[in-house]
Design a protein around this motif. Structure first.
Motif, short mmCIF file in Angstrom:
data_model
loop_
_atom_site.label_atom_id
_atom_site.label_comp_id
_atom_site.label_asym_id
_atom_site.label_seq_id
_atom_site.Cartn_x
_atom_site.Cartn_y
_atom_site.Cartn_z
N CYS A 25 0.84 -1.19 0.00
CA CYS A 25 0.00 0.00 0.00
C CYS A 25 0.88 1.25 0.00
O CYS A 25 1.83 1.34 0.80
CB CYS A 25 -0.91 0.01 1.23
SG CYS A 25 -1.79 1.57 1.50
N THR A 30 1.11 -1.91 3.86
CA THR A 30 0.52 -3.23 4.03
C THR A 30 0.47 -3.95 2.67
O THR A 30 0.17 -3.34 1.64
CB THR A 30 -0.90 -3.11 4.60
OG1 THR A 30 -0.85 -2.43 5.85
CG2 THR A 30 -1.53 -4.49 4.79
N VAL A 32 -1.11 -5.74 -0.16
CA VAL A 32 -2.48 -5.71 -0.66
C VAL A 32 -2.57 -6.58 -1.90
O VAL A 32 -1.74 -6.48 -2.81
CB VAL A 32 -2.91 -4.27 -1.01
CG1 VAL A 32 -4.32 -4.27 -1.59
CG2 VAL A 32 -2.83 -3.38 0.22
N CYS A 42 -6.59 -0.28 -0.05
CA CYS A 42 -5.99 -0.93 1.12
C CYS A 42 -7.06 -1.13 2.19
O CYS A 42 -7.66 -0.15 2.66
CB CYS A 42 -4.85 -0.08 1.67
SG CYS A 42 -4.11 -0.76 3.19
#
Length: 453
Positions: A25, A30, A32, A42
């Motif tokens: 992201c 993160t 994704v 996200c």
């Protein structure tokens, strides 16, 4: 059933392959999972969850209606979700707001009747002056725009009657019995991604508008739930759908339109400006009065209208099961991308000319609805989750009389699981599909040949 049109969910191009990839992201880092045909977002920080631009303001009345809808939304959803608060199916009880709404609606119609009487007196008793019959005729012309008119069946779409599709009407009758009402007299089949019930003609016969753009993306039990929701409106009664209140709202809106001065064409700007200012001044008091009555009637009926949607959802769960009704709510989130998909198919089929182009159009017509269904089935769960979060963010920005889809889904799932009272098995599904086959072919031809124009 007005549906939320949020996001593009059925894919951006008919030629793209959905190849999931894992990317970080840009906001929080993160990992994704990205599907190339769908919006990259996200789920942790909700980056890019709603890239679509907000809807433009559609006028003062619409703005006030949506403000009222938001005021009632969460409170009504919490109330519906509590046991013993009237969330089930069945006719709604009259409360003070409903009684007042009926009273105001009757007063609006009384004003219309009074204008007819005044026009008659001017025409009959004013021949000695000469001007009174002219004024009476003018009043009659104005009243003619306010009088309720019976709805007619559309001429642009196929209409099915019981003899045309007995198995479809048998299914509708069975669903109607499950939710406590009767079936319909006619079914109008359209290429849109929507469904609705209304009445037509002087005898107030029932008609169901069935959009293939929605019907084709549903499973058999989800179709039963859809029918249960629509017929649930007949069983429960929606104050805005009554002839008394519905026609009063329409009359008030027409009054407001008539009393709102339009821009006057003129070669002299100062004269046009002065004329517009004079008209605004003359119509200010009646226009403000009509606007106030619209605002009041909206406030009195908004809560009842939203409650009717929740009660219709209960009908969907009773007929098709809670599981099917909840799945229907998810499918409604995809409806905004159905028309763009159909338009792309139409454009692609018409790109070629000659014999090759005719063959391409024939192939597109034959596989239109199957292709739409296949693309809907391939929508990943991450895209459904994104659209649910968009629904939460936008709330009542999409429609005023319908609660947001995420609230409707939450109320369904929190009320406890209901089994299906009507089961649409394979044989019934095939029989209904066979009856709809000619209509499907006709509408596919209409979509492919006309949507791109």
């Amino acid at each position: 059933m007005n549906v939320e049109t949020i996001g593009e969910s059925v894919g951006r191009s008919s030629g793209e392959e959905d190849a999931p990839e894992v990317r970080p992201c840009p906001e929080c880092g993160t990992a994704v999972t990205v599907h190339t045909r769908y919006v990259r977002w996200c789920p942790e920080c909700e980056w890019n969850v709603d890239p679509g631009a907000p809807e433009p303001d559609r006028g003062r009345i619409e703005t006030v209606r949506r403000r009222l809808a938001r005021a009632h939304g969460e409170q009504l959803a919490a109330e519906i979700g509590r046991p013993g608060t009237g969330g089930g199916a069945g006719p709604a009880a009259l409360d003070l707001s409903t009684v007042l709404a009926f009273g105001i609606s009757a007063l609006v119609h009384a004003v219309t009747v009074g204008l007819v009487v005044v026009a008659g007196l001017l025409i009959i008793g004013g021949w000695s002056t000469g001007i009174q019959p002219v004024l009476g005729a003018l009043v009659l012309v104005i009243v003619a725009t306010l009088l309720p008119r019976p709805t007619r069946l559309p001429k642009h779409a196929p209409v099915l009657y019981r003899a045309d599709a007995p198995r479809l009407f048998e299914l509708i009758d069975e669903v109607g019995a499950a939710v406590g009402t009767s079936g319909v007299h006619a079914v109008v089949v359209e290429p849109v991604a929507n469904a609705a019930v209304t009445a037509y003609g002087f005898r107030n016969r029932r008609v169901m508008h069935l959009g293939l753009g929605l019907w084709e993306i549903l499973s058999p039990q989800e179709r039963v739930a859809l029918l249960g929701h629509e017929l649930g409106h007949f069983a429960n009664g929606d104050i805005r759908s009554t002839r008394l209140t519905g026609e009063a709202l329409h009359a008030l809106q027409r009054w407001h339109h008539l009393l709102t001065p339009a821009a006057l064409p003129s070669l002299v700007s100062w004269w046009r400006h002065a004329s517009e200012q004079f008209l605004h001044l003359v119509t200010f008091l009646p226009r403000s009065t009509v606007y106030g009555v619209i605002h009041l009637l909206d406030g009195l009926t908004m809560r009842a209208s939203q409650r009717a949607e929740y009660r219709a959802d209960t009908g969907a769960a009773r007929a098709g099961s809670t599981e099917a009704a909840a799945a229907l709510m998810d499918r409604l989130l995809l409806c905004g991308s159905v028309e763009p998909h159909l338009r792309r198919e139409s454009v692609a089929a018409q790109m070629r000319g000659g014999a090759e182009g005719r063959a391409a159009r024939d192939a597109a017509e034959q596989g239109l609805w199957e292709g739409l269904r296949a693309r809907t089935v391939s929508v990943p769960e991450s895209e459904y989750e994104r659209l649910r979060r968009v629904s939460v963010r936008r709330g009542h920005s999409v429609d005023d009389t319908h609660p947001p889809t995420h609230l409707r889904r939450r109320c369904l799932t929190s009320a406890g699981a209901l089994p299906a009272r009507v089961v649409c098995d394979a044989s019934r599904t095939e029989a209904v599909a066979a009856e709809l086959a000619p209509v499907r072919a006709e509408l596919a031809r209409l979509v492919i040949r006309d949507y791109a124009r």
